[in-house]
Write an enzyme that holds these catalytic residues in place. Structure first.
Site, mmCIF file in Angstrom:
data_model
loop_
_atom_site.group_PDB
_atom_site.id
_atom_site.type_symbol
_atom_site.label_atom_id
_atom_site.label_comp_id
_atom_site.label_asym_id
_atom_site.label_seq_id
_atom_site.Cartn_x
_atom_site.Cartn_y
_atom_site.Cartn_z
ATOM 1 N N LYS A 1 0.855 -1.186 0.000
ATOM 2 C CA LYS A 1 0.000 0.000 0.000
ATOM 3 C C LYS A 1 0.885 1.228 0.000
ATOM 4 O O LYS A 1 1.948 1.246 0.637
ATOM 5 C CB LYS A 1 -0.914 0.026 1.241
ATOM 6 C CG LYS A 1 -1.733 1.314 1.367
ATOM 7 C CD LYS A 1 -2.537 1.350 2.658
ATOM 8 C CE LYS A 1 -3.221 2.713 2.813
ATOM 9 N NZ LYS A 1 -4.031 2.801 4.039
ATOM 10 N N GLU B 1 -8.933 12.301 12.515
ATOM 11 C CA GLU B 1 -8.196 11.068 12.817
ATOM 12 C C GLU B 1 -7.284 11.221 14.026
ATOM 13 O O GLU B 1 -6.328 12.008 14.010
ATOM 14 C CB GLU B 1 -7.374 10.633 11.602
ATOM 15 C CG GLU B 1 -6.670 9.310 11.808
ATOM 16 C CD GLU B 1 -6.073 8.745 10.520
ATOM 17 O OE1 GLU B 1 -5.490 7.642 10.586
ATOM 18 O OE2 GLU B 1 -6.202 9.395 9.466
ATOM 19 N N GLU C 1 -7.372 -2.264 2.663
ATOM 20 C CA GLU C 1 -6.556 -1.082 2.934
ATOM 21 C C GLU C 1 -6.579 -0.731 4.414
ATOM 22 O O GLU C 1 -5.547 -0.410 5.020
ATOM 23 C CB GLU C 1 -7.078 0.084 2.099
ATOM 24 C CG GLU C 1 -6.360 1.393 2.340
ATOM 25 C CD GLU C 1 -7.042 2.558 1.659
ATOM 26 O OE1 GLU C 1 -6.768 3.709 2.075
ATOM 27 O OE2 GLU C 1 -7.853 2.353 0.739
ATOM 28 N N GLU D 1 -11.609 10.854 -4.822
ATOM 29 C CA GLU D 1 -11.492 10.850 -3.366
ATOM 30 C C GLU D 1 -10.695 12.059 -2.874
ATOM 31 O O GLU D 1 -11.086 12.724 -1.916
ATOM 32 C CB GLU D 1 -10.822 9.556 -2.893
ATOM 33 C CG GLU D 1 -10.662 9.472 -1.390
ATOM 34 C CD GLU D 1 -10.041 8.166 -0.938
ATOM 35 O OE1 GLU D 1 -9.229 8.198 -0.002
ATOM 36 O OE2 GLU D 1 -10.366 7.118 -1.538
#
Length: 382
Positions: free
Chosen positions: A122, A178, A223, A360
């Site tokens: 990733k 986050e 992911e 996105e």
């Protein structure tokens, strides 16, 4: 002077640091003691030569930090009471890179990730928009525009001058959902996000379908799993009783749906502080990739130096308490107080579609640009 639980933090002078969160807001001034690494700051906290550290960690470990011991600090309950401010006229002047180049980068990364002979699984690729205001603007005004449009009151502001050099006079302003790590007493919490979908706020049914599609997406679950494994592994090395739910849940922001997992752990009173845990966790696969070293090399090759985008912003006290947010949904305000660079990225895995990834980042950029009234198309550079 340290002021704790101040009822009415002053707005007469612009703060050098603000972290607005649903539970509390920490507001701090600049300070004379600047620290060039997390380790240096931690040593001063543990020796109780300072009571608090505030500031930001860069994306690249070892790069200049913006950490300092503030002369004054206030901690108030709830999110920042955002003032009513009027945004200047701001127009996009440049795409960094152009959308077509971002598509090419994502497509190249997907081809690389599909090769089982290489270790990369990733990588998070980002792009940015440069914009310019028609007049000078205060960083605190940008913060209030972001806080007032976030349902949870999330927002942050950091004067990056402590990092020196090109960062002198610059400010990082954003509204991150986050939590990299929070420690209060012996309780530790991390809430990593990975896997995203654009919201459709004007259509409740379509918005719910977008959320349910994300929750059921094998690609996004894949992911997200990289991030949860990384965070849980780091915490297990430093904490006890690490608690990880079997599946992620949905986290909503005004512009996006995200997969999120709340990970809990316990530390002894003399265990690692919030700043030590933040330095150990960063950068997670949510902003870098996995394996970390391979992903970081590819990011440096394609994007160059990220500075403080996708780093961490937060505070820590001498008891080890503190909170550090991943510095996403942000813009850097230049020292001229007119030029802004807004950033957004997305996690790329072998199943990623370049067009979806571009969309996105567009949605994530809107979280910052929308409240500022920024036009989406490039304008002529003044």
């Amino acid at each position: 002077m340290i002021t704790i639980n101040a009822e009415n933090p002053a707005y007469s002078a612009d703060p050098a640091f603000v972290l607005s969160r649903p539970q509390r807001t920490v507001t701090a001034s600049a300070g004379g003691r600047v620290f060039h690494s997390p380790a240096e700051a931690v040593a001063q906290l543990r020796a109780r030569r300072v009571t608090h550290i505030v500031g930001a960690l860069p994306f690249t470990p070892g790069a200049p930090t913006a950490l300092w011991a503030p002369d004054t600090i206030s901690v108030t309950d709830g999110p920042r009471a955002a003032r009513s401010v009027t945004a200047p006229d701001i127009a996009v002047t440049e795409h960094l890179p152009e959308p077509e180049e971002h598509l090419r980068r994502v497509a190249a990364a997907v081809r690389l990730l599909a090769d089982p002979a290489q270790p990369l699984r990733k990588v998070v690729l980002a792009r940015a928009l440069r914009a310019r205001a028609d007049r000078t603007v205060r960083a605190a005004d940008l913060l209030d525009l972001l806080v007032s449009t976030d349902p949870a009151g999330n927002g942050y502001l950091v004067d990056l001058s402590a990092a020196g050099g090109l960062f002198t006079g610059r400010h990082l302003v954003g509204s991150s959902p986050e939590i990299l790590v929070r420690r209060i007493g012996t309780e530790v919490t991390s809430h990593p996000l990975a896997g995203s979908a654009r919201r459709v706020p004007e259509n409740a049914l379509a918005d719910r379908i977008a959320a349910e599609t994300l929750l059921g997406s094998a690609k996004d679950q894949h992911e997200h799993g990289f991030v949860v494994d990384h965070v849980a592994g780091v915490l297990r090395d430093r904490c006890t009783d690490v608690r990880t739910p079997a599946r992620p849940d949905l986290t909503e922001t005004p512009a996006m749906w995200h997969l999120g997992t709340t990970i809990g752990a316990t530390v002894p009173v003399a265990g690692p502080s919030a700043l030590e845990l933040a330095a150990a966790l960063h950068p997670t696969p949510a902003v870098c990739g996995t394996p970390t070293a391979a992903a970081a090399r590819l990011i440096a090759e394609l994007e160059g130096e990220r500075g403080f985008y996708a780093g961490a912003v937060g505070w820590c006290d001498a008891e080890g308490n503190g909170e550090w947010m991943v510095s996403i949904r942000c813009a850097e305000l230049a020292a001229d107080n007119r030029t802004l660079v807004a950033y957004a990225g997305g996690g790329i895995v072998a199943e990623s579609d370049p067009e979806d990834e571009l969309a996105e980042t567009t949605g994530k950029l809107q979280r910052v640009l929308g409240p500022l009234g920024v036009a989406g198309r490039p304008a002529a550079v003044p």
